[in-house]
Design a protein around this motif. Structure first.
Motif, PDB file in Angstrom:
ATOM      1  N   LEU A 100      45.685  52.556  25.097  1.00  0.00           N
ATOM      2  CA  LEU A 100      44.515  52.329  24.926  1.00  0.00           C
ATOM      3  C   LEU A 100      44.206  50.695  24.549  1.00  0.00           C
ATOM      4  O   LEU A 100      43.331  50.318  25.297  1.00  0.00           O
ATOM      5  CB  LEU A 100      43.760  53.009  23.641  1.00  0.00           C
ATOM      6  CG  LEU A 100      43.580  54.373  23.768  1.00  0.00           C
ATOM      7  CD1 LEU A 100      43.402  55.183  22.272  1.00  0.00           C
ATOM      8  CD2 LEU A 100      42.808  55.017  24.771  1.00  0.00           C
ATOM      9  N   GLU A 101      45.120  50.172  23.872  1.00  0.00           N
ATOM     10  CA  GLU A 101      45.140  48.710  23.874  1.00  0.00           C
ATOM     11  C   GLU A 101      45.301  48.063  25.223  1.00  0.00           C
ATOM     12  O   GLU A 101      44.374  46.938  25.354  1.00  0.00           O
ATOM     13  CB  GLU A 101      46.112  48.397  22.821  1.00  0.00           C
ATOM     14  CG  GLU A 101      46.077  46.886  22.513  1.00  0.00           C
ATOM     15  CD  GLU A 101      47.286  46.487  21.381  1.00  0.00           C
ATOM     16  OE1 GLU A 101      48.204  45.946  21.797  1.00  0.00           O
ATOM     17  OE2 GLU A 101      46.997  46.707  20.235  1.00  0.00           O
ATOM     18  N   ALA A 102      46.012  48.444  26.065  1.00  0.00           N
ATOM     19  CA  ALA A 102      46.184  47.941  27.250  1.00  0.00           C
ATOM     20  C   ALA A 102      44.939  47.907  28.133  1.00  0.00           C
ATOM     21  O   ALA A 102      44.480  47.131  28.840  1.00  0.00           O
ATOM     22  CB  ALA A 102      47.482  48.507  28.166  1.00  0.00           C
ATOM     23  N   GLU A 103      44.474  49.228  28.118  1.00  0.00           N
ATOM     24  CA  GLU A 103      43.134  49.571  28.650  1.00  0.00           C
ATOM     25  C   GLU A 103      41.948  48.671  28.184  1.00  0.00           C
ATOM     26  O   GLU A 103      41.248  47.963  29.144  1.00  0.00           O
ATOM     27  CB  GLU A 103      42.605  50.907  28.513  1.00  0.00           C
ATOM     28  CG  GLU A 103      43.303  51.888  29.443  1.00  0.00           C
ATOM     29  CD  GLU A 103      42.949  53.354  28.929  1.00  0.00           C
ATOM     30  OE1 GLU A 103      41.596  53.491  28.587  1.00  0.00           O
ATOM     31  OE2 GLU A 103      43.645  54.192  29.060  1.00  0.00           O
ATOM     32  N   VAL A 104      41.967  48.268  26.796  1.00  0.00           N
ATOM     33  CA  VAL A 104      41.044  47.301  26.386  1.00  0.00           C
ATOM     34  C   VAL A 104      41.071  45.960  26.823  1.00  0.00           C
ATOM     35  O   VAL A 104      40.247  45.224  27.274  1.00  0.00           O
ATOM     36  CB  VAL A 104      40.909  47.372  24.818  1.00  0.00           C
ATOM     37  CG1 VAL A 104      40.233  46.224  24.233  1.00  0.00           C
ATOM     38  CG2 VAL A 104      40.323  48.842  24.382  1.00  0.00           C
ATOM     39  N   ASP A 105      42.318  45.559  26.896  1.00  0.00           N
ATOM     40  CA  ASP A 105      42.781  44.192  27.342  1.00  0.00           C
ATOM     41  C   ASP A 105      42.393  44.027  28.876  1.00  0.00           C
ATOM     42  O   ASP A 105      41.897  42.886  29.365  1.00  0.00           O
ATOM     43  CB  ASP A 105      44.126  44.116  27.215  1.00  0.00           C
ATOM     44  CG  ASP A 105      44.705  43.854  25.583  1.00  0.00           C
ATOM     45  OD1 ASP A 105      43.454  43.481  24.872  1.00  0.00           O
ATOM     46  OD2 ASP A 105      45.730  43.699  25.390  1.00  0.00           O
ATOM     47  N   ASN A 111      35.917  41.872  32.462  1.00  0.00           N
ATOM     48  CA  ASN A 111      34.518  41.328  31.935  1.00  0.00           C
ATOM     49  C   ASN A 111      34.428  39.609  31.925  1.00  0.00           C
ATOM     50  O   ASN A 111      33.495  39.209  32.346  1.00  0.00           O
ATOM     51  CB  ASN A 111      34.277  41.799  30.597  1.00  0.00           C
ATOM     52  CG  ASN A 111      33.796  43.461  30.732  1.00  0.00           C
ATOM     53  OD1 ASN A 111      33.410  43.839  31.632  1.00  0.00           O
ATOM     54  ND2 ASN A 111      33.955  44.092  29.353  1.00  0.00           N
ATOM     55  N   ALA A 112      35.611  39.154  31.430  1.00  0.00           N
ATOM     56  CA  ALA A 112      35.636  37.646  31.331  1.00  0.00           C
ATOM     57  C   ALA A 112      35.704  37.219  32.913  1.00  0.00           C
ATOM     58  O   ALA A 112      34.752  36.167  33.156  1.00  0.00           O
ATOM     59  CB  ALA A 112      36.800  37.335  30.691  1.00  0.00           C
ATOM     60  N   GLU A 113      36.083  37.833  33.757  1.00  0.00           N
ATOM     61  CA  GLU A 113      36.312  37.312  35.292  1.00  0.00           C
ATOM     62  C   GLU A 113      34.697  37.586  35.765  1.00  0.00           C
ATOM     63  O   GLU A 113      34.218  36.674  36.601  1.00  0.00           O
ATOM     64  CB  GLU A 113      37.095  38.352  36.126  1.00  0.00           C
ATOM     65  CG  GLU A 113      37.031  37.979  37.494  1.00  0.00           C
ATOM     66  CD  GLU A 113      37.536  36.621  37.859  1.00  0.00           C
ATOM     67  OE1 GLU A 113      36.912  36.050  39.034  1.00  0.00           O
ATOM     68  OE2 GLU A 113      37.967  35.865  37.191  1.00  0.00           O
ATOM     69  N   LEU A 114      33.983  38.727  35.650  1.00  0.00           N
ATOM     70  CA  LEU A 114      33.013  38.995  35.887  1.00  0.00           C
ATOM     71  C   LEU A 114      31.835  37.635  35.340  1.00  0.00           C
ATOM     72  O   LEU A 114      30.701  37.341  36.085  1.00  0.00           O
ATOM     73  CB  LEU A 114      32.286  40.387  35.533  1.00  0.00           C
ATOM     74  CG  LEU A 114      33.058  41.446  36.396  1.00  0.00           C
ATOM     75  CD1 LEU A 114      32.614  42.581  35.739  1.00  0.00           C
ATOM     76  CD2 LEU A 114      32.593  41.399  37.881  1.00  0.00           C
ATOM     77  N   ARG A 115      32.025  37.387  33.865  1.00  0.00           N
ATOM     78  CA  ARG A 115      31.182  36.621  33.474  1.00  0.00           C
ATOM     79  C   ARG A 115      31.039  35.117  33.956  1.00  0.00           C
ATOM     80  O   ARG A 115      30.384  34.440  34.346  1.00  0.00           O
ATOM     81  CB  ARG A 115      31.470  36.543  31.916  1.00  0.00           C
ATOM     82  CG  ARG A 115      30.569  37.391  30.982  1.00  0.00           C
ATOM     83  CD  ARG A 115      30.725  36.743  29.506  1.00  0.00           C
ATOM     84  NE  ARG A 115      31.179  38.010  28.944  1.00  0.00           N
ATOM     85  CZ  ARG A 115      32.668  38.392  28.421  1.00  0.00           C
ATOM     86  NH1 ARG A 115      33.399  37.742  28.905  1.00  0.00           N
ATOM     87  NH2 ARG A 115      32.890  39.553  27.895  1.00  0.00           N
ATOM     88  N   ARG A 116      32.596  34.872  34.242  1.00  0.00           N
ATOM     89  CA  ARG A 116      32.812  33.610  35.088  1.00  0.00           C
ATOM     90  C   ARG A 116      32.276  33.618  36.568  1.00  0.00           C
ATOM     91  O   ARG A 116      31.539  32.727  36.729  1.00  0.00           O
ATOM     92  CB  ARG A 116      34.375  33.425  35.258  1.00  0.00           C
ATOM     93  CG  ARG A 116      34.687  32.138  35.658  1.00  0.00           C
ATOM     94  CD  ARG A 116      36.453  32.077  36.066  1.00  0.00           C
ATOM     95  NE  ARG A 116      36.670  32.605  37.188  1.00  0.00           N
ATOM     96  CZ  ARG A 116      36.427  32.813  38.503  1.00  0.00           C
ATOM     97  NH1 ARG A 116      35.645  31.585  38.942  1.00  0.00           N
ATOM     98  NH2 ARG A 116      36.699  33.458  39.476  1.00  0.00           N
TER      99      ARG A 116
END
Length: 123
Positions: A100-105, A111-116
């Motif tokens: 789950l942690e890997a999925e969140v990461d 999301n960061a790439e989409l924001r960029r």
């Protein structure tokens, strides 16, 4: 508030109670089977790191349980089998947490790439 009782101490107390209380403890067949199933289930999650260490501990405890059972030390085998099942449950939980942690990461990076991209396109 939870108390941290060392697992070894708790197991020792349980073992002492079992050994002192009854000489006619039946073979822990169901507990050995449950521990084996729990280990196989945890192993299927492909544990790594702490999860793999917990799974290794579960396997060691199951081996100890089988050894005790073969020597007709059923109370000792019962305790070790239950400890093996608990360690396997820890391994499974840790493996799921890591997944789950890997999925969140991964989603956070996406999301960061989409924001960029949105910021670059907005200029």
């Amino acid at each position: 508030m939870t108390r941290n009782v060392p697992a070894g101490l708790a197991a020792s107390l349980l073992l002492a109670a079992l050994l002192g209380g009854c000489a006619s403890v039946p073979p822990p067949t169901a507990e050995l089977d449950a521990a084996d199933r729990a280990i196989r289930s945890a192993d299927a999650l492909e544990p790594r790191g702490p999860a793999q260490q917990a799974l290794d501990e579960a396997r060691q405890r199951l081996a100890a349980a089988r050894d005790a059972a073969s020597r007709k030390r059923h109370a000792e085998a019962l305790v070790a089998a239950r400890e093996a099942e608990a360690a396997a449950a820890v391994a499974a939980a840790e493996a799921r947490r890591a997944t789950l942690e890997a999925e969140v990461d991964s989603k956070a990076a996406r999301n960061a790439e989409l924001r960029r991209r949105l910021l670059v396109q907005g200029d």
